[in-house]
Enzyme design. Structure first.
Site, PDB file in Angstrom:
ATOM      1  N   GLU A 142      -4.928  10.921   3.005  1.00  0.00           N
ATOM      2  CA  GLU A 142      -4.470  10.550   4.334  1.00  0.00           C
ATOM      3  C   GLU A 142      -3.684  11.714   4.914  1.00  0.00           C
ATOM      4  O   GLU A 142      -3.293  12.639   4.202  1.00  0.00           O
ATOM      5  CB  GLU A 142      -3.593   9.289   4.261  1.00  0.00           C
ATOM      6  CG  GLU A 142      -4.392   8.094   3.768  1.00  0.00           C
ATOM      7  CD  GLU A 142      -3.799   6.751   4.129  1.00  0.00           C
ATOM      8  OE1 GLU A 142      -2.723   6.417   3.602  1.00  0.00           O
ATOM      9  OE2 GLU A 142      -4.430   6.023   4.929  1.00  0.00           O
ATOM     10  N   SER A 186      -0.698  -6.674   5.012  1.00  0.00           N
ATOM     11  CA  SER A 186      -0.382  -7.574   3.899  1.00  0.00           C
ATOM     12  C   SER A 186       0.192  -8.861   4.481  1.00  0.00           C
ATOM     13  O   SER A 186       0.938  -8.825   5.464  1.00  0.00           O
ATOM     14  CB  SER A 186       0.660  -6.916   2.994  1.00  0.00           C
ATOM     15  OG  SER A 186       1.257  -7.899   2.167  1.00  0.00           O
ATOM     16  N   GLU A 203      -5.662   4.493  -1.320  1.00  0.00           N
ATOM     17  CA  GLU A 203      -4.296   4.956  -1.606  1.00  0.00           C
ATOM     18  C   GLU A 203      -3.680   3.916  -2.519  1.00  0.00           C
ATOM     19  O   GLU A 203      -3.271   2.843  -2.060  1.00  0.00           O
ATOM     20  CB  GLU A 203      -3.488   5.065  -0.304  1.00  0.00           C
ATOM     21  CG  GLU A 203      -3.974   6.113   0.654  1.00  0.00           C
ATOM     22  CD  GLU A 203      -3.769   7.531   0.149  1.00  0.00           C
ATOM     23  OE1 GLU A 203      -3.110   7.715  -0.903  1.00  0.00           O
ATOM     24  OE2 GLU A 203      -4.277   8.457   0.796  1.00  0.00           O
ATOM     25  N   ASP A 213      10.941  -7.858   8.556  1.00  0.00           N
ATOM     26  CA  ASP A 213       9.667  -8.077   7.878  1.00  0.00           C
ATOM     27  C   ASP A 213       9.740  -7.661   6.402  1.00  0.00           C
ATOM     28  O   ASP A 213       9.216  -8.330   5.520  1.00  0.00           O
ATOM     29  CB  ASP A 213       8.601  -7.225   8.602  1.00  0.00           C
ATOM     30  CG  ASP A 213       7.256  -7.909   8.704  1.00  0.00           C
ATOM     31  OD1 ASP A 213       7.142  -9.049   8.229  1.00  0.00           O
ATOM     32  OD2 ASP A 213       6.322  -7.300   9.249  1.00  0.00           O
ATOM     33  N   ILE A 237       9.140 -14.225   5.809  1.00  0.00           N
ATOM     34  CA  ILE A 237      10.488 -14.482   5.289  1.00  0.00           C
ATOM     35  C   ILE A 237      11.351 -13.233   5.386  1.00  0.00           C
ATOM     36  O   ILE A 237      10.908 -12.136   5.009  1.00  0.00           O
ATOM     37  CB  ILE A 237      10.363 -14.961   3.819  1.00  0.00           C
ATOM     38  CG1 ILE A 237       9.715 -16.348   3.825  1.00  0.00           C
ATOM     39  CG2 ILE A 237      11.717 -14.985   3.116  1.00  0.00           C
ATOM     40  CD1 ILE A 237       9.271 -16.832   2.491  1.00  0.00           C
ATOM     41  N   ASN A 295       4.927  -2.398   1.872  1.00  0.00           N
ATOM     42  CA  ASN A 295       6.152  -1.599   1.821  1.00  0.00           C
ATOM     43  C   ASN A 295       6.406  -0.769   3.081  1.00  0.00           C
ATOM     44  O   ASN A 295       7.544  -0.568   3.473  1.00  0.00           O
ATOM     45  CB  ASN A 295       6.177  -0.721   0.564  1.00  0.00           C
ATOM     46  CG  ASN A 295       4.984   0.192   0.468  1.00  0.00           C
ATOM     47  OD1 ASN A 295       3.988   0.020   1.169  1.00  0.00           O
ATOM     48  ND2 ASN A 295       5.074   1.166  -0.405  1.00  0.00           N
ATOM     49  N   GLY A 354      -1.673   2.902  -6.558  1.00  0.00           N
ATOM     50  CA  GLY A 354      -0.348   2.958  -7.170  1.00  0.00           C
ATOM     51  C   GLY A 354      -0.088   4.231  -7.954  1.00  0.00           C
ATOM     52  O   GLY A 354      -0.903   5.149  -7.987  1.00  0.00           O
ATOM     53  N   CYS A 398       5.068   3.930  -3.367  1.00  0.00           N
ATOM     54  CA  CYS A 398       3.975   4.196  -4.310  1.00  0.00           C
ATOM     55  C   CYS A 398       4.145   5.518  -5.059  1.00  0.00           C
ATOM     56  O   CYS A 398       3.785   5.632  -6.218  1.00  0.00           O
ATOM     57  CB  CYS A 398       2.654   4.204  -3.563  1.00  0.00           C
ATOM     58  SG  CYS A 398       2.700   5.299  -2.140  1.00  0.00           S
ATOM     59  N   LYS A 455      -6.012  -5.199   8.633  1.00  0.00           N
ATOM     60  CA  LYS A 455      -5.414  -6.398   8.034  1.00  0.00           C
ATOM     61  C   LYS A 455      -4.137  -6.022   7.304  1.00  0.00           C
ATOM     62  O   LYS A 455      -4.170  -5.362   6.270  1.00  0.00           O
ATOM     63  CB  LYS A 455      -6.366  -7.082   7.049  1.00  0.00           C
ATOM     64  CG  LYS A 455      -5.814  -8.452   6.614  1.00  0.00           C
ATOM     65  CD  LYS A 455      -6.345  -8.944   5.294  1.00  0.00           C
ATOM     66  CE  LYS A 455      -5.591  -8.443   4.099  1.00  0.00           C
ATOM     67  NZ  LYS A 455      -4.209  -8.927   3.950  1.00  0.00           N
TER      68      LYS A 455
HETATM   69  P1  NDP Z   1      -2.191  -5.371  -3.257  1.00  0.00           P
HETATM   70  O1  NDP Z   1      -3.192  -4.520  -3.931  1.00  0.00           O
HETATM   71  O2  NDP Z   1      -1.840  -6.677  -3.834  1.00  0.00           O
HETATM   72  O3  NDP Z   1      -2.680  -5.672  -1.752  1.00  0.00           O
HETATM   73  C1  NDP Z   1      -3.027  -4.645  -0.855  1.00  0.00           C
HETATM   74  C2  NDP Z   1      -3.779  -5.260   0.318  1.00  0.00           C
HETATM   75  O4  NDP Z   1      -5.100  -5.621  -0.084  1.00  0.00           O
HETATM   76  C3  NDP Z   1      -3.148  -6.525   0.877  1.00  0.00           C
HETATM   77  O5  NDP Z   1      -3.282  -6.554   2.276  1.00  0.00           O
HETATM   78  C4  NDP Z   1      -3.977  -7.602   0.198  1.00  0.00           C
HETATM   79  O6  NDP Z   1      -3.922  -8.816   0.867  1.00  0.00           O
HETATM   80  C5  NDP Z   1      -5.345  -6.991   0.241  1.00  0.00           C
HETATM   81  N1  NDP Z   1      -6.288  -7.537  -0.735  1.00  0.00           N
HETATM   82  C6  NDP Z   1      -6.033  -8.189  -1.894  1.00  0.00           C
HETATM   83  N2  NDP Z   1      -7.197  -8.502  -2.533  1.00  0.00           N
HETATM   84  C7  NDP Z   1      -8.203  -8.039  -1.764  1.00  0.00           C
HETATM   85  C8  NDP Z   1      -9.633  -8.032  -1.884  1.00  0.00           C
HETATM   86  N3  NDP Z   1     -10.248  -8.569  -2.927  1.00  0.00           N
HETATM   87  N4  NDP Z   1     -10.351  -7.458  -0.899  1.00  0.00           N
HETATM   88  C9  NDP Z   1      -9.754  -6.885   0.166  1.00  0.00           C
HETATM   89  N5  NDP Z   1      -8.400  -6.872   0.335  1.00  0.00           N
HETATM   90  C10 NDP Z   1      -7.635  -7.423  -0.618  1.00  0.00           C
HETATM   91  O7  NDP Z   1      -0.918  -4.447  -3.079  1.00  0.00           O
HETATM   92  P2  NDP Z   1       0.522  -4.827  -2.532  1.00  0.00           P
HETATM   93  O8  NDP Z   1       0.436  -5.305  -1.115  1.00  0.00           O
HETATM   94  O9  NDP Z   1       1.194  -5.662  -3.543  1.00  0.00           O
HETATM   95  O10 NDP Z   1       1.204  -3.377  -2.477  1.00  0.00           O
HETATM   96  C11 NDP Z   1       1.721  -2.749  -3.576  1.00  0.00           C
HETATM   97  C12 NDP Z   1       0.764  -1.728  -4.143  1.00  0.00           C
HETATM   98  O11 NDP Z   1       0.371  -0.802  -3.141  1.00  0.00           O
HETATM   99  C13 NDP Z   1       1.376  -0.905  -5.242  1.00  0.00           C
HETATM  100  O12 NDP Z   1       0.502  -0.773  -6.339  1.00  0.00           O
HETATM  101  C14 NDP Z   1       1.575   0.467  -4.618  1.00  0.00           C
HETATM  102  O13 NDP Z   1       1.616   1.507  -5.495  1.00  0.00           O
HETATM  103  C15 NDP Z   1       0.465   0.529  -3.644  1.00  0.00           C
HETATM  104  N6  NDP Z   1       0.809   1.437  -2.572  1.00  0.00           N
HETATM  105  C16 NDP Z   1       0.172   2.651  -2.508  1.00  0.00           C
HETATM  106  C17 NDP Z   1       0.504   3.570  -1.553  1.00  0.00           C
HETATM  107  C18 NDP Z   1      -0.218   4.864  -1.464  1.00  0.00           C
HETATM  108  O14 NDP Z   1      -0.232   5.454  -0.385  1.00  0.00           O
HETATM  109  N7  NDP Z   1      -0.830   5.359  -2.504  1.00  0.00           N
HETATM  110  C19 NDP Z   1       1.560   3.290  -0.577  1.00  0.00           C
HETATM  111  C20 NDP Z   1       2.144   1.998  -0.711  1.00  0.00           C
HETATM  112  C21 NDP Z   1       1.772   1.102  -1.694  1.00  0.00           C
HETATM  113  P3  NDP Z   1      -2.814  -9.890   0.394  1.00  0.00           P
HETATM  114  O15 NDP Z   1      -1.509  -9.186   0.417  1.00  0.00           O
HETATM  115  O16 NDP Z   1      -2.913 -10.942   1.414  1.00  0.00           O
HETATM  116  O17 NDP Z   1      -3.225 -10.309  -0.986  1.00  0.00           O
END
Ligand code: NDP
Length: 484
Positions: free
Chosen positions: A458, A178, A250, A93, A27, A153, A252, A284, A176
């Site tokens: 990283e 998001s 990496e 995206d 979307i 993000n 939150g 993050c 994989k």
């Molecule tokens: P999520 O934790 O919801 O998802 C991260 C990824 O993990 C997605 O691809 C998700 O798939 C996948 N995933 C979910 N459950 C599982 C599982 N049980 N086993 C393996 N993979 C799984 O995070 P968001 O995508 O919502 O991103 C936001 C978060 O990421 C925030 O907390 C942010 O702080 C953090 N972040 C950290 C950064 C850093 O470098 N420290 C940089 C950017 C973001 P799906 O989406 O399909 O559920």
């Protein structure tokens, strides 16, 4: 559909489809329009991806570092040549303004490919002389098949930050993205092939959390690198531990930014804007707890409001727009929910706070003042454009309060007192610290978190240690002495 890729997955150098997988609608957050429809990977697709990575890895690792590096550096050049096209895709995206994606996404991905491409040829072990002529040498070896799992993000950047060091060390990757932002990793995979990468060393499979989970638990996988939330990190780390897999997490943050009364106020306001509202706050490492010394609080808030009024909110494809929609309706509702909590718990709303009507997932940049340490908006990661301003009196008090949080991703201080700046960063419990700036993450510098914000680093030379391991070889030049 405008951005429909040839197929959902990229495996063994080719696009692969299996429409039996659950549909994933992509979307455009600025309008709500569906721009592509993909499918989540079925068990067969996951199997194909892991198999192709496993088959390709040995041959890739057997190339010289110079040859591997050449492929990565060529890929960096192609990414830079296509920056505009890739940025337009990334904007569709994620919803992030083109003004940002043109300078922060494919370009930072290219930086990672170039940097690790440059390092690849100099990855070595060492020679360790011992007594009596004996010696040890170490061999730096690839781990094998690595899994990368990304957040939504920075989809291009994350695909490259994980892929580039993995490939430089001779690993193969299954990535994989998001499911919210599945498009740009496919382009990274395509570009690597175009740059001469052998088939199968960088594969992309789409899917929800269950696909990520099936990758993490597969015995062929040696390492998992996740960018995501703390709850997901806990699950993935635990699953990886069952087989003693290597991990990089990496996660939150709820990072503090401290502004002392001797700081350059314009710079501090700029840092607070960058550290809270860039990418509509979906970063993050954002410094979302802004501690401002009491003497300059009113001046700081007044200047912040004036500067926020100049933000240009609108169509992210218009290059003059610098504040776009949030990535999804769900994420916007989460952030708006925190705004309500902030009001209910007694924080003073000084700017924004509302959804912007008219289509798309827009909310205003939002600032709360008089926030106290116990309020929900000061404790939990919001991952949206919501800044909390907290007051403080003394250095010792503010450092203790800044550290009083489960996260430890980043931290920043604005002051003109150099010794104080270094004292404060020495005391910060955070992986990445800033003095008189905020949120820069060049590939040359380690990036990652302490405490609940993660494990490993990283970027920089340190990332090499997270994608390779040392084999120790003891060489004896003498007879073997046995006790009997
Ligand atoms: P999520 O934790 O919801 O998802 C991260 C990824 O993990 C997605 O691809 C998700 O798939 C996948 N995933 C979910 N459950 C599982 C599982 N049980 N086993 C393996 N993979 C799984 O995070 P968001 O995508 O919502 O991103 C936001 C978060 O990421 C925030 O907390 C942010 O702080 C953090 N972040 C950290 C950064 C850093 O470098 N420290 C940089 C950017 C973001 P799906 O989406 O399909 O559920």
């Amino acid at each position: 559909m405008k951005f429909q890729p040839k197929a959902s997955h990229f495996i063994n150098g080719e696009y692969v489809e299996d429409t039996n997988g659950a549909p994933i609608d992509v979307i455009f957050p600025a309008t709500g329009e569906i721009i592509a429809r993909l499918h989540s990977a079925t068990a067969e697709v996951v199997e194909q991806a892991l198999n192709s990575a496993k088959m390709a890895q040995n041959e890739w690792a057997a190339l010289s570092g110079t040859e591997r590096g050449r492929v990565l550096r060529r890929a960096a050049d192609v990414m830079r040549e296509r920056n505009r096209e890739l940025s337009i895709l990334e904007t569709h995206d994620t919803g992030k303004p083109l003004q940002e994606t043109l300078v922060a996404d494919a370009t930072s991905g290219a930086d990672a490919l170039e940097y690790f491409g440059g390092l690849a040829a100099s990855l070595t072990g060492e020679h360790i002389p011992l007594g009596g002529g004996d010696f040890v040498y170490t061999i730096r070896e690839a781990l094998g098949v690595c899994v990368g799992i990304g957040a939504w993000n920075y989809p291009t950047q994350i695909a490259c930050w994980k892929g580039a060091p993995a490939l430089a060390c001779g690993n193969a990757m299954v990535f994989k993205p998001s499911e919210t932002t599945p498009l740009s990793a496919l382009k990274v995979a395509e570009i690597l092939i175009e740059a001469g990468a052998p088939k199968g060393i960088y594969n992309v499979v789409q899917g929800y959390g269950d696909v990520g989970a099936s990758l993490v638990t597969d015995p062929r996988v040696a390492k998992v690198s996740l960018t995501g939330s703390v709850p997901t990190g806990r699950k993935v780390y635990a699953a990886a531990a069952a087989d003693m897999k290597h991990v990089t997490m990496e996660l939150g943050g709820k990072s503090p930014m401290i502004v002392f009364d001797d700081a350059d106020i314009e710079n501090a306001v700029s840092g607070a804007i960058l550290g809270n509202f860039y990418s509509s706050g979906q970063v993050c490492s954002n410094g979302t707890r802004v501690f401002v010394q009491k003497g300059i609080k009113d001046q700081f808030l007044a200047r912040l409001s004036e500067r926020l009024a100049a933000a240009k909110i609108g169509d992210p494809l218009d290059e003059s727009v610098n504040f776009g929609p949030m990535v999804s309706e769900n994420q916007m509702n989460i952030a708006l929910g925190y705004v309500e909590k902030g009001k209910a718990e007694g924080a003073r709303l000084v700017y924004g706070g509302d959804r912007i009507e008219g289509g798309g997932f827009y909310m205003q940049p939002t600032v709360f003042a008089d926030v106290t340490d116990d309020m929900t908006i000061a404790r939990e990661e919001i991952f949206g454009p919501v800044m909390s301003v907290l007051d403080f009196d003394t250095e010792a008090e503010v450092l203790a309060r800044a550290n009083d949080n489960e996260f430890g991703l980043a931290a920043g201080v604005f002051t003109n007192d150099l010794t104080r700046a270094h004292r404060i960063v020495a005391g910060f419990e955070a992986g990445t610290c800033y003095i008189n700036t905020y949120n820069l993450a060049p590939v040359e510098a380690p990036f990652g978190g302490s405490k609940m914000s993660g494990v490993g680093r990283e970027n920089s030379k340190l990332a090499i240690n997270h994608f390779s391991e040392m084999k120790t070889v003891y060489v004896s030049m003498n007879d073997v002495e046995a006790p009997y």
